[in-house]
Design a protein around this motif. Structure first.
Motif, short mmCIF file in Angstrom:
data_model
loop_
_atom_site.label_atom_id
_atom_site.label_comp_id
_atom_site.label_asym_id
_atom_site.label_seq_id
_atom_site.Cartn_x
_atom_site.Cartn_y
_atom_site.Cartn_z
N THR A 75 0.83 -1.20 0.00
CA THR A 75 0.00 0.00 0.00
C THR A 75 0.87 1.26 0.00
O THR A 75 2.09 1.20 0.18
N TYR A 125 -0.15 3.48 2.34
CA TYR A 125 -0.75 3.97 3.58
C TYR A 125 0.27 4.52 4.58
O TYR A 125 -0.09 5.30 5.47
N ASP A 173 -0.18 6.10 10.63
CA ASP A 173 -1.60 6.03 10.97
C ASP A 173 -1.99 4.57 11.19
O ASP A 173 -1.15 3.67 11.08
N PHE A 196 -4.08 2.73 9.32
CA PHE A 196 -4.72 2.13 8.16
C PHE A 196 -4.28 0.68 7.94
O PHE A 196 -5.10 -0.20 7.67
N ALA A 248 -5.71 -1.66 10.62
CA ALA A 248 -7.14 -1.92 10.44
C ALA A 248 -7.36 -2.99 9.37
O ALA A 248 -8.17 -3.91 9.55
N CYS A 249 -6.65 -2.89 8.26
CA CYS A 249 -6.78 -3.88 7.19
C CYS A 249 -6.32 -5.25 7.65
O CYS A 249 -6.99 -6.27 7.39
N HIS A 255 4.59 -0.47 2.70
CA HIS A 255 3.50 0.49 2.86
C HIS A 255 4.02 1.91 2.65
O HIS A 255 3.38 2.88 3.04
N SER A 297 -16.90 2.45 3.74
CA SER A 297 -16.54 3.86 3.61
C SER A 297 -16.22 4.18 2.16
O SER A 297 -15.63 3.36 1.43
N THR A 350 -13.99 6.12 1.26
CA THR A 350 -12.57 6.45 1.12
C THR A 350 -11.63 5.38 1.68
O THR A 350 -10.42 5.61 1.72
N PHE A 351 -12.16 4.22 2.09
CA PHE A 351 -11.27 3.20 2.68
C PHE A 351 -11.68 1.81 2.19
O PHE A 351 -12.01 0.93 2.96
N ARG A 368 -9.73 -1.40 3.60
CA ARG A 368 -10.24 -2.06 4.80
C ARG A 368 -11.58 -2.74 4.56
O ARG A 368 -11.80 -3.88 5.02
#
Length: 276
Positions: A18, A20, A24, A26, A29-30, A48, A133, A135-136, A139
């Motif tokens: 990614t 990402y 953060d 992100f 979460a994934c 990442h 979402s 924008t995500f 995830r």
């Protein structure tokens, strides 16, 4: 050749690529979604640190790494078009499965993995998170889809099959060769300041350049004298060497220094000229 003859399922391994970053949550979460859905799968983080929204850089990095990974589901998310009408896709290659946006990110790696056997659009929400979402999608769509594939889900359940000819593909990088001279786009600048070019070992041969040749490397107004060699130690400290790197691409390096800083190059936008 049928899908069942070319694709192994379920998978013990997954790779994750990614833009990402790690400052953060992100990535966590994934990976949490993956772990909850496929607790037995092992995840290899390719990187990442793809520069934000740099689809070409992500595609190049993924394609250069996947030959060295175990059979896996490969999830890649560099997705400036998230939330638009760009498609989410799963690509079945001979030696793996790839999940991510249809923006050119996945196709080079799929070709490296033996070519695209089948492609599917991700349209069935049964395999997404309950709330998606805008924008995500990494995830909420790509991670759970990949985890379900790792568990052995028939990819035909993800959505309609696509004609591979309709997939988005990135433009081919610029390469031009004549006797004693070649031009090439910059593909990657690594953390050491080495400059990887789209040109390959075959281009060096086609240009008639032999080991030990003294070269002039040009990028815009920057000029760098270099030697065509095989490794950094072929030149003295602070001197430049042009060599074929571990991915069979031509690279410009400075022994103990940064060729990228000297040439002021940017991947994907800078053309480098080598002349003997």
């Amino acid at each position: 050749m049928g899908v069942g003859e070319t694709v192994r399922m379920p998978y013990e391994w997954m790779s994750f690529t990614t833009d990402y970053g790690l400052s953060d949550g992100f990535v966590a979460a994934c990976k949490g979604v993956i772990a909850r859905t496929a607790p037995g799968v092992r995840v290899i983080d390719v990187t990442h640190d793809v520069p934000p929204q740099d689809v070409r850089r992500g595609a190049v990095l993924l394609a250069q790494v996947v030959p060295y990974l175990p059979a896996a589901v490969h999830v890649a998310v560099v997705d400036p078009g998230v939330g638009t009408d760009r498609r989410g896709i799963a690509l079945l290659a001979r030696d793996g499965v790839l999940v991510g946006p249809d923006n050119g990110l996945l196709t080079p790696a799929a070709e490296v993995l033996g070519g695209i056997v089948a492609a599917y659009e991700l349209t069935v929400p049964d395999y997404w998170l309950a709330h998606v979402s805008a924008t995500f999608h990494g995830r909420d769509i790509f991670a759970p889809v990949a985890a379900n594939l790792a568990n052995g889900l028939d990819p035909g359940q993800l959505g309609p099959e696509l004609d591979p000819a309709t997939l988005v593909r990135l433009p081919e990088p610029h390469r031009w060769v004549e006797q004693g001279r070649l031009e090439s786009d910059v593909l990657v600048v690594d953390r050491f300041g080495n400059v990887q070019l789209a040109a390959t070992a075959g281009d060096v041969h086609a240009a008639g350049l032999a080991l030990g040749a003294q070269l002039t490397v040009r990028a815009g107004d920057a000029v760098l004298p270099a030697t065509l060699g095989t490794t950094f130690g072929d030149v003295a400290p602070a001197e430049a060497v042009v060599h074929v790197d571990s991915s069979d691409h031509l690279a410009v390096a400075i022994n103990g220094g940064s060729a990228a800083a000297h040439l002021a190059v940017v991947p994907g936008t800078t053309v480098v000229t080598l002349e003997s």
